[in-house]
Design a protein around this motif. Structure first.
Motif, PDB file in Angstrom:
ATOM      1  N   UNK A 249      -2.804   9.969  -6.372  1.00 53.58           N
ATOM      2  CA  UNK A 249      -4.108  10.596  -6.121  1.00 53.58           C
ATOM      3  C   UNK A 249      -5.027   9.721  -5.272  1.00 53.58           C
ATOM      4  N   UNK A 250      -4.580   8.521  -4.912  1.00 46.44           N
ATOM      5  CA  UNK A 250      -5.409   7.590  -4.161  1.00 46.44           C
ATOM      6  C   UNK A 250      -5.856   8.175  -2.825  1.00 46.44           C
ATOM      7  N   UNK A 251      -4.939   8.803  -2.107  1.00 49.68           N
ATOM      8  CA  UNK A 251      -5.274   9.354  -0.793  1.00 49.68           C
ATOM      9  C   UNK A 251      -6.374  10.403  -0.928  1.00 49.68           C
TER      10      UNK A 251
ATOM     11  N   UNK B 266       0.839  -1.204   0.000  1.00 47.55           N
ATOM     12  CA  UNK B 266       0.000   0.000   0.000  1.00 47.55           C
ATOM     13  C   UNK B 266       0.873   1.252   0.000  1.00 47.55           C
ATOM     14  N   UNK B 267       1.913   1.256   0.811  1.00 46.83           N
ATOM     15  CA  UNK B 267       2.812   2.407   0.863  1.00 46.83           C
ATOM     16  C   UNK B 267       3.409   2.685  -0.515  1.00 46.83           C
ATOM     17  N   UNK B 268       3.928   1.654  -1.160  1.00 44.44           N
ATOM     18  CA  UNK B 268       4.529   1.830  -2.493  1.00 44.44           C
ATOM     19  C   UNK B 268       3.470   2.278  -3.490  1.00 44.44           C
ATOM     20  N   UNK B 269       2.302   1.675  -3.436  1.00 46.60           N
ATOM     21  CA  UNK B 269       1.246   1.999  -4.386  1.00 46.60           C
ATOM     22  C   UNK B 269       0.807   3.457  -4.273  1.00 46.60           C
TER      23      UNK B 269
ATOM     24  N   UNK C 281       2.132   8.033   3.939  1.00 46.83           N
ATOM     25  CA  UNK C 281       2.833   6.784   3.665  1.00 46.83           C
ATOM     26  C   UNK C 281       3.246   5.988   4.885  1.00 46.83           C
ATOM     27  N   UNK C 282       4.135   6.529   5.749  1.00 50.84           N
ATOM     28  CA  UNK C 282       4.589   5.749   6.902  1.00 50.84           C
ATOM     29  C   UNK C 282       3.453   5.400   7.871  1.00 50.84           C
TER      30      UNK C 282
ATOM     31  N   UNK D 262      -8.200  12.009   9.946  1.00 52.90           N
ATOM     32  CA  UNK D 262      -8.042  10.934   8.969  1.00 52.90           C
ATOM     33  C   UNK D 262      -6.812  11.164   8.102  1.00 52.90           C
ATOM     34  N   UNK D 263      -6.578  12.415   7.714  1.00 52.19           N
ATOM     35  CA  UNK D 263      -5.430  12.740   6.860  1.00 52.19           C
ATOM     36  C   UNK D 263      -4.108  12.365   7.524  1.00 52.19           C
ATOM     37  N   UNK D 264      -4.041  12.463   8.850  1.00 49.76           N
ATOM     38  CA  UNK D 264      -2.800  12.106   9.556  1.00 49.76           C
ATOM     39  C   UNK D 264      -2.463  10.627   9.371  1.00 49.76           C
ATOM     40  N   UNK D 265      -3.488   9.790   9.258  1.00 46.02           N
ATOM     41  CA  UNK D 265      -3.265   8.356   9.122  1.00 46.02           C
ATOM     42  C   UNK D 265      -3.152   7.912   7.667  1.00 46.02           C
TER      43      UNK D 265
END
Length: 177
Positions: free
Chosen positions: A106-108, A96-99, A143-144, A137-140
């Motif tokens: 733009x997924x987030x 998921x991180x790489x994707x 990527x990391x 929600x944005x904080x979570x």
């Protein structure tokens, strides 16, 4: 048929959990990729991932029992399922991180838009409350953090599934054998 197991051939819970964790993780990653590419990652189809995890835990238990003379204690099953879930969560989290970091940047934002739309459709929150929830929600969704959340959620879900599946698949060795 001799079901005895010699100490040199007895499997360890760790070896079975790692093997099936890698296999389950690979299947989870392929399934996730299909969901992302077809834009179904926000649909109810994403819950099939839970079935994949449950199937991985169940198959790992069956494999352990097969190599252990047909026996598996409840705690062994719980350990196998929990470790398997961590391995699956790490693989899924890295994917998921790489994707979302390199493939579909733009997924987030799309996920955030869907979440906001769902909150607004429920009509139970004010605009200010929705804005606060979206900030949290944005904080979570970075990527990391997404990697860590994936591992923790998978661990908790896998532990719960392992509690249930282990109760079904356990087969204790008789005390006076």
């Amino acid at each position: 048929m001799d079901t005895s197991v010699t100490p040199s051939t007895a499997p360890t819970t760790t070896s079975v959990a790692l093997r099936y964790g890698l296999l389950t993780g690979l299947v989870s990653v392929i399934f996730s990729l299909i969901l992302y590419l077809t834009k179904l990652d926000q649909s109810p189809a994403k819950w099939i991932g839970v079935a994949i995890l449950a199937a991985g835990i169940y198959l790992a238990h069956i494999e352990f029992k097969k190599k252990n003379g047909g026996f598996m204690e409840y705690g062994q099953g719980l350990g196998i399922g929990t470790l398997l879930s961590v391995v699956d969560g790490i693989l899924s989290g890295v994917f998921i991180y790489i994707y979302v970091t390199f493939v579909d940047i733009n997924w987030v934002q799309r996920s955030m838009d869907v979440t906001r739309g769902q909150m607004e459709a429920r009509g139970q929150m004010t605009d200010e409350q929705i804005d606060q929830a979206m900030e949290m929600t944005a904080m979570f969704m970075t990527g990391p953090a997404l990697l860590i959340v994936s591992i923790v959620v998978n661990l908790l879900l896998g532990f719960i599934l392992s509690l249930i599946i282990s109760a079904i698949t356990k087969n204790s060795r008789p005390e006076f054998e």
